[in-house]
Design a protein around this motif. Structure first.
Motif, PDB file in Angstrom:
ATOM      1  N   LEU A 197      23.878  72.155  46.804  1.00  0.00           N
ATOM      2  CA  LEU A 197      24.523  72.668  48.022  1.00  0.00           C
ATOM      3  C   LEU A 197      24.132  74.118  48.263  1.00  0.00           C
ATOM      4  N   THR A 255      27.436  70.407  52.316  1.00  0.00           N
ATOM      5  CA  THR A 255      26.773  71.711  52.480  1.00  0.00           C
ATOM      6  C   THR A 255      27.538  72.624  53.435  1.00  0.00           C
ATOM      7  N   PHE A 283      30.363  74.115  51.593  1.00  0.00           N
ATOM      8  CA  PHE A 283      29.935  75.197  50.710  1.00  0.00           C
ATOM      9  C   PHE A 283      29.769  76.487  51.518  1.00  0.00           C
ATOM     10  N   ALA A 329      25.507  65.392  49.822  1.00  0.00           N
ATOM     11  CA  ALA A 329      24.973  66.749  49.991  1.00  0.00           C
ATOM     12  C   ALA A 329      25.004  67.175  51.462  1.00  0.00           C
ATOM     13  N   GLN A 330      24.654  66.283  52.365  1.00  0.00           N
ATOM     14  CA  GLN A 330      24.676  66.610  53.795  1.00  0.00           C
ATOM     15  C   GLN A 330      26.088  66.912  54.272  1.00  0.00           C
ATOM     16  N   TYR A 385      20.665  74.121  49.742  1.00  0.00           N
ATOM     17  CA  TYR A 385      20.695  73.708  51.146  1.00  0.00           C
ATOM     18  C   TYR A 385      21.357  74.755  52.036  1.00  0.00           C
ATOM     19  N   ALA A 386      22.311  75.495  51.495  1.00  0.00           N
ATOM     20  CA  ALA A 386      23.040  76.495  52.281  1.00  0.00           C
ATOM     21  C   ALA A 386      22.215  77.745  52.556  1.00  0.00           C
TER      22      ALA A 386
END
Length: 176
Positions: free
Chosen positions: A61, A43, A46, A39-40, A64-65
């Motif tokens: 994502l 992101t 994305f 995910a890190q 987080y975005a």
């Protein structure tokens, strides 16, 4: 190994997928770190709309975005920059499209997407952008979730007189 803060999108994309496959291969009790690293890494991909992404990870994502998308939208509006505003609007549309209906943050995401579309309408004058903003606000307001995020949507919408005035005019003309 690439540091998490590195902005090389191609490397992030490859590593993100590597961590995703590692997540899939590890036993359930050992896979959390691989999920987090995937995910890190992905992101920023994305945000930049770079490459394909693991479908099950896309809603995460998008979540987080959202913080970066708020910064991009604020900067674009402050700079009155058409290209940056286009990027922000596209990003918010992708975030909303990837966010599940039951996500408690969806009303706020819809409001931000509406603000981006309204700002683009002001810049380009395309009525489709205004229609999109109105549609997103309507969708946010009718969500069955009662939350601080939804209350924020209502407050934010009341601070956007151009959208609401146009919406009221169109609603009256449509007999609503």
């Amino acid at each position: 190994m690439l540091a998490v803060q590195d902005d090389n999108l191609k490397a992030r994309h490859v590593l993100g997928w590597w961590y995703w496959y590692r997540y899939l291969a590890l036993p359930e009790e050992e896979d959390q770190e691989a999920w987090d690293l995937a995910a890190q890494m992905l992101t920023p991909c994305f945000v930049a709309d770079v490459g394909s992404l693991p479908e099950p990870l896309v809603p995460v994502l998008a979540h987080y975005a959202a913080e970066k998308a708020e910064e991009i939208l604020a900067d674009a509006m402050a700079a009155d920059d058409e290209a940056a505003l286009e990027k922000a609007t596209s990003l918010w549309q992708r975030i909303v499209a990837a966010t599940p209906q039951d996500n408690p943050h969806l009303p706020g995401m819809l409001a931000n997407s509406a603000v981006a579309s309204q700002s683009r309408y002001r810049w380009l004058g395309d009525p489709a952008d205004l229609d999109a903003a109105i549609s997103m606000l309507r969708r946010a307001i009718v969500l069955p979730v009662s939350s601080p995020a939804k209350d924020m949507v209502c407050r934010r919408a009341s601070q956007r007189p151009a959208v609401l005035t146009t919406w009221r005019r169109r609603s009256r003309s449509c007999g609503r």
